[in-house]
Design a protein around this motif. Structure first.
Motif, PDB file in Angstrom:
ATOM      1  N   ASP A   1     -36.428  47.642  13.160  1.00 16.02           N
ATOM      2  CA  ASP A   1     -35.041  47.381  13.558  1.00 16.02           C
ATOM      3  C   ASP A   1     -34.579  45.961  13.239  1.00 16.02           C
ATOM      4  O   ASP A   1     -33.546  45.512  13.717  1.00 16.02           O
ATOM      5  N   SER A   2     -35.319  45.244  12.436  1.00 19.72           N
ATOM      6  CA  SER A   2     -34.885  43.898  12.058  1.00 19.72           C
ATOM      7  C   SER A   2     -33.791  43.988  10.990  1.00 19.72           C
ATOM      8  O   SER A   2     -33.699  44.978  10.257  1.00 19.72           O
ATOM      9  N   VAL A   3     -32.981  42.957  10.916  1.00 21.73           N
ATOM     10  CA  VAL A   3     -31.906  42.905   9.913  1.00 21.73           C
ATOM     11  C   VAL A   3     -32.122  41.684   9.024  1.00 21.73           C
ATOM     12  O   VAL A   3     -32.502  40.615   9.506  1.00 21.73           O
ATOM     13  N   THR A   4     -31.843  41.862   7.729  1.00 18.90           N
ATOM     14  CA  THR A   4     -32.069  40.781   6.762  1.00 18.90           C
ATOM     15  C   THR A   4     -30.740  40.358   6.156  1.00 18.90           C
ATOM     16  O   THR A   4     -29.996  41.207   5.629  1.00 18.90           O
ATOM     17  N   PRO A   5     -30.392  39.060   6.211  1.00 17.70           N
ATOM     18  CA  PRO A   5     -29.129  38.598   5.608  1.00 17.70           C
ATOM     19  C   PRO A   5     -29.072  38.949   4.118  1.00 17.70           C
ATOM     20  O   PRO A   5     -30.062  38.769   3.396  1.00 17.70           O
ATOM     21  N   ASN A   6     -27.961  39.456   3.672  1.00 21.52           N
ATOM     22  CA  ASN A   6     -27.777  39.806   2.260  1.00 21.52           C
ATOM     23  C   ASN A   6     -26.971  38.689   1.601  1.00 21.52           C
ATOM     24  O   ASN A   6     -25.736  38.745   1.496  1.00 21.52           O
ATOM     25  N   ALA A   7     -27.683  37.635   1.178  1.00 20.53           N
ATOM     26  CA  ALA A   7     -27.032  36.442   0.633  1.00 20.53           C
ATOM     27  C   ALA A   7     -26.287  36.731  -0.664  1.00 20.53           C
ATOM     28  O   ALA A   7     -25.230  36.161  -0.939  1.00 20.53           O
ATOM     29  N   THR A   8     -26.841  37.655  -1.482  1.00 19.29           N
ATOM     30  CA  THR A   8     -26.201  37.971  -2.768  1.00 19.29           C
ATOM     31  C   THR A   8     -24.820  38.596  -2.553  1.00 19.29           C
ATOM     32  O   THR A   8     -23.829  38.194  -3.175  1.00 19.29           O
ATOM     33  N   LEU A   9     -24.761  39.585  -1.643  1.00 19.28           N
ATOM     34  CA  LEU A   9     -23.478  40.233  -1.364  1.00 19.28           C
ATOM     35  C   LEU A   9     -22.500  39.252  -0.728  1.00 19.28           C
ATOM     36  O   LEU A   9     -21.293  39.255  -1.049  1.00 19.28           O
ATOM     37  N   GLN A  10     -23.003  38.402   0.158  1.00 20.08           N
ATOM     38  CA  GLN A  10     -22.125  37.418   0.807  1.00 20.08           C
ATOM     39  C   GLN A  10     -21.499  36.477  -0.222  1.00 20.08           C
ATOM     40  O   GLN A  10     -20.315  36.155  -0.156  1.00 20.08           O
ATOM     41  N   GLN A  11     -22.305  36.074  -1.208  1.00 20.33           N
ATOM     42  CA  GLN A  11     -21.788  35.196  -2.264  1.00 20.33           C
ATOM     43  C   GLN A  11     -20.744  35.917  -3.106  1.00 20.33           C
ATOM     44  O   GLN A  11     -19.703  35.349  -3.472  1.00 20.33           O
ATOM     45  N   LEU A  12     -20.988  37.195  -3.414  1.00 26.46           N
ATOM     46  CA  LEU A  12     -20.027  37.984  -4.190  1.00 26.46           C
ATOM     47  C   LEU A  12     -18.703  38.122  -3.438  1.00 26.46           C
ATOM     48  O   LEU A  12     -17.619  38.045  -4.032  1.00 26.46           O
TER      49      LEU A  12
END
Length: 372
Positions: free
Chosen positions: A39-50
């Motif tokens: 149930d952990s969540v991982t920041p999606n840095a690539t999508l955030q930058q897009l």
């Protein structure tokens, strides 16, 4: 998304939303409905930058368009100062299109003295072609005290009245709306709208059923003019009372309320009460509107009926009874929660019954079944 995070299933969600999903006791992926083994969540840095890049590009393009519009509005305003004839009309048409489509253009016009420049084009020698374009622009702007004062000069008001009577339907509506805007100032002088030509033009607009926007614009301005007591007799003198009464059945709800408000205000002056009494459709049309449109309309119709019946109790009371007023009044008394309406209905019922014995009144009004 502002803060995209990815689950173990590979699906990406907004952090606050997926955490809320978990807090509700769901331990599945909302898209695939798979049970989560982690149930952990991982920041999606690539999508955030897009996302940030996309917004930055859109913002830059929007800002450039806004600056282009502002610049063009100012440029056309400068052209107007020198343009003559057809060139002036073409420049006004472009300015009108800019003002209609962009709030930034409207603000730019106001901030750069556009109201004054446009107002200066209105006068006794202004052609209707120029005047209609100028007024179409002015009616879309936020006018300050100085701008309104400038536009209330007699020559400018006179031009608006001429175009209200002779222009296209769009121009007539714009003139009506602009005059209403000018009347909103607390220092507005009622003599500026005392012209019988203006009142006649408004009535023509109100009677034009093919253009609902014109009907409501005309009624709104008539209502504003009625607020000046010194002008009420003039409105009555052009036959406004009988015409409005006859138009009532064909109006939509918002127009009915405006028309009733005008008639109720006119009933406060002797000329208005007499005109209402002499109009054969006043009593039947008012009776029909009781408890039909809204509580406000019922209150206005009752006030008009009271004014007329008070003026000639025997004559008008009998007509009201024949029109079925008694049953409507009993309905108001029984169904309405407004104590003022109930009291006025009771008083009007008493006034109408004063010329009858109790038995005759009940029989005349066919109230036996209602009372039972």
């Amino acid at each position: 998304m502002r803060d995209p995070v990815t689950l173990c299933t590979g699906q990406t969600y907004e952090r606050s939303n997926i955490l809320k999903w978990f807090s509700m006791g769901h331990y599945t992926c909302p898209t695939t409905m798979q049970e989560l083994w982690d149930d952990s969540v991982t920041p999606n840095a690539t999508l955030q930058q897009l996302i940030h890049t996309w917004f930055a590009t859109k913002y830059s393009a929007m800002k450039k368009r806004s600056q282009d519009v502002q610049g063009r509005a100012i440029e056309v305003l400068e052209i107007l100062k020198k343009a003559k004839g057809q060139s002036r009309i073409e420049a006004l048409k472009e300015l009108r299109q800019l003002a209609a489509a962009h709030s930034t253009a409207r603000k730019s016009l106001v901030d750069n003295g556009g109201v004054g420049s446009l107002s200066s084009l209105l006068g006794p020698f202004t052609t209707h072609a120029v005047g209609s374009e100028v007024i179409a622009i002015l009616v879309s702007l936020d006018l300050d005290y100085s701008g309104k004062t400038n536009l209330t000069q007699p020559a400018k008001i006179s031009l608006m009245v001429d175009m209200l009577n002779e222009g296209s339907i769009e121009t007539r509506i714009n003139c009506t709306r602009l005059i209403e805007m000018l009347m909103e100032g607390k220092d507005f002088v009622s003599e500026n709208v005392s012209s019988l030509s203006l009142l006649v033009g408004l009535l023509k607009l109100v009677k034009n059923e093919r253009h609902p926007n014109g009907v409501i614009a005309g009624l709104r301005l008539l209502k504003a003019i009625c607020s000046h007591e010194s002008l009420r007799a003039s409105i009555v003198s052009i036959g406004a009372v009988s015409q409005l009464v006859e138009l009532l059945p064909g109006f939509k709800a918002d127009c009915i309320e405006l028309a009733l408000h005008i008639l109720e205000v006119l009933s406060t002056v002797p000329e208005g009460r007499l005109a209402l009494k002499e109009c054969a459709k006043t009593i039947p049309n008012m009776v029909k509107l009781l408890m039909k449109v809204s509580e406000s309309c019922t209150q206005l119709a009752l006030a008009i009926l009271w004014a007329v019946c008070k003026l000639a109790p025997e004559e008008c009371g009998a007509l009201a009874v024949e029109a079925g007023l008694a049953a409507k009044l009993l309905l108001v008394i029984q169904s309405c929660y407004n104590p003022v309406l109930k009291q006025r209905s009771a008083e009007l019922l008493k006034l109408c019954s004063s010329n009858y014995t109790a038995t005759n009144f009940i029989s005349k009004c066919k109230l036996t079944t209602t009372i039972q």
